[in-house]
Design an enzyme around this catalytic site. Sequence first.
Site, short mmCIF file in Angstrom:
data_model
loop_
_atom_site.label_atom_id
_atom_site.label_comp_id
_atom_site.label_asym_id
_atom_site.label_seq_id
_atom_site.Cartn_x
_atom_site.Cartn_y
_atom_site.Cartn_z
N LYS A 90 9.72 16.37 35.04
CA LYS A 90 11.04 16.38 34.51
C LYS A 90 12.20 16.20 34.98
O LYS A 90 13.49 16.03 34.43
CB LYS A 90 10.82 18.57 34.34
CG LYS A 90 10.19 19.33 33.45
CD LYS A 90 10.23 20.54 33.12
CE LYS A 90 9.69 21.07 32.16
NZ LYS A 90 8.36 20.56 32.19
N GLU A 112 18.95 26.63 31.05
CA GLU A 112 18.35 28.19 31.49
C GLU A 112 16.46 27.90 31.36
O GLU A 112 16.39 26.49 30.97
CB GLU A 112 18.22 28.26 29.79
CG GLU A 112 17.39 27.87 28.16
CD GLU A 112 17.35 25.72 28.96
OE1 GLU A 112 18.54 25.60 28.40
OE2 GLU A 112 16.18 25.18 28.41
N SER A 371 1.17 14.53 32.92
CA SER A 371 2.19 14.44 32.83
C SER A 371 3.42 15.62 34.85
O SER A 371 4.26 15.60 34.81
CB SER A 371 3.33 15.51 32.08
OG SER A 371 1.92 17.18 31.54
C1 PLP Z 1 7.96 21.36 30.63
C2 PLP Z 1 6.73 21.03 31.10
C3 PLP Z 1 5.22 20.12 30.26
C4 PLP Z 1 5.70 20.22 28.48
O1 PLP Z 1 7.31 20.02 28.08
P1 PLP Z 1 7.72 18.78 27.48
O2 PLP Z 1 9.11 18.37 27.47
O3 PLP Z 1 7.00 18.96 26.20
O4 PLP Z 1 7.32 17.59 28.03
C5 PLP Z 1 4.43 19.59 30.26
N1 PLP Z 1 3.96 19.08 31.12
C6 PLP Z 1 4.09 19.78 32.34
C7 PLP Z 1 3.90 19.08 33.91
C8 PLP Z 1 5.52 20.50 32.76
O5 PLP Z 1 6.39 21.02 33.67
#
Ligand code: PLP
Length: 387
Positions: A90, A112, A371
Amino acid sequence: MSSVQDQKGYFGQFGGSFVPPALQEVLEYLAEQFYKFKDDPEFIEEFRYYLREYVGRENPLTYAKHLTDKLGGAKIYLKREDLNHTGSHKINNVLGQILLAKRMGAKRVIAETGAGQHGVATATVCAMFGMDSVVYMGAEDTRRQALNVFRMELLGAKVVAVEKGQGRLKDAVDEALNDLVQNYKNTFYLLGSAVGPHPFPTMVKHFQSVISEESKRQILEKEGCLPNAVIASVGGGSNAIGAFAHYIDEPSVRIIGVEPDQAATLTEGVPAVIHGFKCLVLLDEEGNPKPTYSIAAGLDYPGIGPEHSYLKESGRAEYYTVSNEEVLEAFQVLSKTEGIIPALESAHAVAYAIKLAPTLPKEQILIINISGRGDKDVEQVFNMLKK
Ligand SMILES: *Cc1c(COP(=O)(O)O)cnc(C)c1O
């Protein structure tokens, strides 16, 4: 990168901007400024500087030898967004947007947040750049995520608990949009995923595409060829579109998004307009957005980014679902085999890779986008497993 998107932010029939005229003007100005700065050499240099010195990029593309051996099929690499400052992908997007906000002369940033992850990322860069930040959060969510509220406050953000409606993410979005329309002259709305009206999906993809820019260079260095598939979890779609971006025009690379089976937007959704843009949406019998549920708070959203909707419809990308049990299993398998505790969101991508890899020959290569890191989820998993 994908050439399908036009200047109005349409990806085939999806995307666009369906908002009241006052907001439309604000968004058009934002789009103009984004297109002006995104290729500006000074802007690019500053973005690269902070990605390196603050986020800690580039992060590794780690060969997962033990997971590969255990599954006995394709060779698995992990793109390590979990190693970024604040623990997920993020930060890439919030950093890009705050640099744009600065250039647009904004003094104040609003956002938000649902579970709080995007709110924390926003509060982080606002602290770093000395901007005032206001984070709207459903009142119900502030009670469930008290620790994230405190984290944002530590970082200097003002958290506004929204009591209206059901006190959930949708109500927080409405409040943030009201704020933007009233204060657009000095306020920047920092959106957290590849969703919303144009230009947000395009902007978020642009900043997140650093993930696949790096992974492509890294896999070419390590293996001398492209991967056979790239796998990512999909909530709104920002980590996935970033992980896919530089492979979309490489037809030999399969691109695979993974959703929770109880928020299967791409697998079961139909075209509709929500939150100001057109995408695949999960609807109930009356045609209202269906309540979704996911053990991973970041994937719990009834819509999906417009480009994913298009990639699904055109057949370029594949999307699959996994169950909670498979996700919990994957969470533990990656922890035990590689010493990496993934975020529950990322564990969705791992869960699908665990099914796919053994069906593929050993010469093939998979990249899983990790992610985020799982520290935030350990207590929840503890409660689920010990029950
Ligand atoms: C917020 C988040 C997601 C999901 O959001 P996307 O916009 O689909 O990437 C996935 N993995 C993590 C670690 C997150 O914090």
